[in-house]
Scaffold this active site. Structure first.
Site, PDB file in Angstrom:
ATOM      1  N   CYS A   8       3.925  -2.750  -5.937  1.00  0.00           N
ATOM      2  CA  CYS A   8       5.274  -2.584  -5.389  1.00  0.00           C
ATOM      3  C   CYS A   8       5.825  -1.232  -5.849  1.00  0.00           C
ATOM      4  O   CYS A   8       5.832  -0.944  -7.048  1.00  0.00           O
ATOM      5  CB  CYS A   8       6.184  -3.717  -5.883  1.00  0.00           C
ATOM      6  SG  CYS A   8       7.846  -3.584  -5.206  1.00  0.00           S
ATOM      7  N   GLY A  27      -1.177  -2.699   6.685  1.00  0.00           N
ATOM      8  CA  GLY A  27      -0.322  -1.532   6.903  1.00  0.00           C
ATOM      9  C   GLY A  27      -0.233  -1.198   8.372  1.00  0.00           C
ATOM     10  O   GLY A  27      -1.161  -0.638   8.952  1.00  0.00           O
ATOM     11  N   GLY A  28       0.876  -1.612   8.995  1.00  0.00           N
ATOM     12  CA  GLY A  28       1.149  -1.199  10.366  1.00  0.00           C
ATOM     13  C   GLY A  28       0.318  -1.863  11.440  1.00  0.00           C
ATOM     14  O   GLY A  28       0.206  -1.328  12.544  1.00  0.00           O
ATOM     15  N   ILE A  34      -3.005  -1.643   2.132  1.00  0.00           N
ATOM     16  CA  ILE A  34      -2.189  -1.048   1.100  1.00  0.00           C
ATOM     17  C   ILE A  34      -0.843  -1.785   1.003  1.00  0.00           C
ATOM     18  O   ILE A  34      -0.450  -2.478   1.933  1.00  0.00           O
ATOM     19  CB  ILE A  34      -1.885   0.454   1.415  1.00  0.00           C
ATOM     20  CG1 ILE A  34      -1.264   0.597   2.812  1.00  0.00           C
ATOM     21  CG2 ILE A  34      -3.140   1.295   1.253  1.00  0.00           C
ATOM     22  CD1 ILE A  34      -0.861   2.022   3.193  1.00  0.00           C
ATOM     23  N   SER A  84       2.248 -10.664   2.021  1.00  0.00           N
ATOM     24  CA  SER A  84       3.214 -11.121   1.013  1.00  0.00           C
ATOM     25  C   SER A  84       4.590 -10.491   1.222  1.00  0.00           C
ATOM     26  O   SER A  84       4.709  -9.300   1.503  1.00  0.00           O
ATOM     27  CB  SER A  84       2.705 -10.757  -0.381  1.00  0.00           C
ATOM     28  OG  SER A  84       3.614 -11.193  -1.357  1.00  0.00           O
TER      29      SER A  84
HETATM   30  C1  LIG Z   1      10.591  -6.596   3.225  1.00  0.00           C
HETATM   31  C2  LIG Z   1       9.238  -6.488   2.583  1.00  0.00           C
HETATM   32  C3  LIG Z   1       8.962  -7.214   1.433  1.00  0.00           C
HETATM   33  C4  LIG Z   1       7.721  -7.124   0.823  1.00  0.00           C
HETATM   34  N1  LIG Z   1       7.462  -7.865  -0.295  1.00  0.00           N
HETATM   35  C5  LIG Z   1       6.221  -7.823  -0.865  1.00  0.00           C
HETATM   36  C6  LIG Z   1       5.917  -8.661  -1.971  1.00  0.00           C
HETATM   37  O1  LIG Z   1       6.734  -9.458  -2.445  1.00  0.00           O
HETATM   38  N2  LIG Z   1       4.656  -8.564  -2.500  1.00  0.00           N
HETATM   39  C7  LIG Z   1       3.693  -7.722  -2.009  1.00  0.00           C
HETATM   40  O2  LIG Z   1       2.582  -7.695  -2.523  1.00  0.00           O
HETATM   41  N3  LIG Z   1       3.961  -6.936  -0.933  1.00  0.00           N
HETATM   42  C8  LIG Z   1       5.197  -6.971  -0.360  1.00  0.00           C
HETATM   43  N4  LIG Z   1       5.458  -6.194   0.739  1.00  0.00           N
HETATM   44  C9  LIG Z   1       4.403  -5.320   1.279  1.00  0.00           C
HETATM   45  C10 LIG Z   1       3.663  -5.989   2.440  1.00  0.00           C
HETATM   46  O3  LIG Z   1       3.001  -7.172   2.021  1.00  0.00           O
HETATM   47  C11 LIG Z   1       2.640  -5.024   3.070  1.00  0.00           C
HETATM   48  O4  LIG Z   1       1.705  -4.617   2.104  1.00  0.00           O
HETATM   49  C12 LIG Z   1       3.298  -3.770   3.656  1.00  0.00           C
HETATM   50  O5  LIG Z   1       4.542  -4.080   4.251  1.00  0.00           O
HETATM   51  C13 LIG Z   1       2.411  -3.077   4.698  1.00  0.00           C
HETATM   52  O6  LIG Z   1       2.111  -3.938   5.775  1.00  0.00           O
HETATM   53  P1  LIG Z   1       2.946  -3.956   7.182  1.00  0.00           P
HETATM   54  O7  LIG Z   1       3.015  -2.529   7.649  1.00  0.00           O
HETATM   55  O8  LIG Z   1       2.183  -4.865   8.079  1.00  0.00           O
HETATM   56  O9  LIG Z   1       4.296  -4.484   6.831  1.00  0.00           O
HETATM   57  C14 LIG Z   1       6.711  -6.256   1.361  1.00  0.00           C
HETATM   58  C15 LIG Z   1       7.001  -5.531   2.529  1.00  0.00           C
HETATM   59  C16 LIG Z   1       8.228  -5.628   3.133  1.00  0.00           C
HETATM   60  C17 LIG Z   1       8.477  -4.842   4.390  1.00  0.00           C
END
Ligand SMILES: Cc1cc2nc3c(=O)[nH]c(=O)nc-3n(C[C@H](O)[C@H](O)[C@H](O)COP(=O)(O)O)c2cc1C
Length: 306
Positions: free
Chosen positions: A129, A242-243, A190, A21
């Protein structure tokens, strides 16, 4: 070639890699783009009751090697406008999961009900969030709140409810247990880790909002630990996030107990083509280990651990 299909809380996914998301999910076209690039499903950006512009810039700081620091402020067009984007993605054939955020259980339940009407396969609750006042961790850090919100949503929809858990709490697995008690069909772990960067020349935080959320490679070990602990304490499926950047990252999460995965920051850096590569790399890894079905690897690291 290993079978990457998984069933997640009654939803059949062609592979475990979901678009996370908030990244790349602004429009029907971008959601469809992730699906066409090979995502197993796409999660919408988190939608609230009314349009929100988000915080002023700067909202993002990029660290090339290890991830992003963001405080977007949950910008979104609101529940009245966004469903047409979901409908466009569904017309393109995508499996869509709707994400919502609210300030209390009534708001979550109403939004979930409204987003269900667009035909989403499941609803994810953003209880996590780290930088939105009145939302996110402010309503998702205590087990009683998580249980109450999830229960209210489960009563208002028929589709599976997924609770997205914060790592910014003393016991994230306790929050997952609360979500399970409330009737959640799955938990995602997470969301981003609360974090800060300082601009020493300006003598102020880099992001306009001050505190933000850290994502990307740096948080993978934290996400893995949360998934590992949650897997031991709940029966419902866990979605690891996460990552995740490579098939190896994905397999680590799966062996820690994840049944499906979400990918966010890796798409910011590599575009949606990342989905095709992740599928190939995960399949190759499973083949090398002689594992025919992804589902056989879920939680595999727990068996050998005393
Ligand atoms: C720019 C940005 C916007 C995000 N917006 C949301 C959001 O609207 N809702 C949500 O549940 N998580 C949001 N997240 C969190 C991500 O869905 C995810 O949980 C988090 O980035 C860890 O995963 P990743 O390391 O693959 O990015 C956001 C993350 C980023 C970087």
């Amino acid at each position: 070639m290993a079978d990457l299909g998984v069933r997640l809380a009654g939803v059949a996914l062609r592979n475990p890699f979901l678009l996370a998301s908030g990244i790349w999910g602004e429009s029907g076209a971008s959601l469809s783009g992730a699906w066409n690039a090979g995502a197993g499903g796409v999660i919408t950006k988190s939608i609230g009751s009314t349009p929100r512009p988000g915080y002023p810039n700067p909202t993002i700081e990029v660290y090339e090697t290890w991830g992003l620091l963001n405080a977007m402020g949950l910008p979104n067009p609101g529940i009245d406008e966004y469903p047409r984007e979901i409908e466009a993605a569904r017309r393109a054939g995508a499996t869509v999961i709707g994400s919502v955020f609210g300030g209390d259980e009534e708001e979550f339940a109403r939004l979930a009900h409204q987003i269900e009407a667009t035909g989403v396969a499941a609803v994810e609750l953003n209880l996590s969030c780290p930088h939105a006042e009145g939302f996110g961790t402010e309503v998702g850090s205590e087990p009683e709140d998580v249980e109450r919100i999830v229960r209210a949503v489960v009563r208002s929809v028929r589709v599976p409810v997924i609770a997205k858990i914060t790592p910014n709490a003393a016991d994230p697995a306790g929050l997952a247990e609360a979500a399970e008690r409330g009737g959640a069909a799955a938990v995602s772990a997470i969301n981003t880790l609360r974090a800060l960067a300082i601009d020493v020349t300006l003598r102020r935080p880099v992001l306009a909002h001050g505190l933000g959320g850290l994502s990307g490679a740096a948080i993978k070990p934290v996400g893995l630990a949360c998934v590992w602990q949650i897997y031991r304490r709940v029966k419902i499926p866990v979605i690891g996030v996460g990552g995740i950047r490579t098939g190896l990252d994905a397999l680590e999460y799966i062996m820690a107990g994840a049944r499906a995965l979400q990918v966010g920051t890796a798409i910011t850096f590599g575009g949606v083509a990342v989905f095709g590569r992740l599928n190939q790399e995960l399949s190759d890894r499973l083949d090398q280990l002689g594992i025919a079905r992804l589902e056989d690897a879920v939680g595999a690291a727990h068996a050998a651990h005393l």
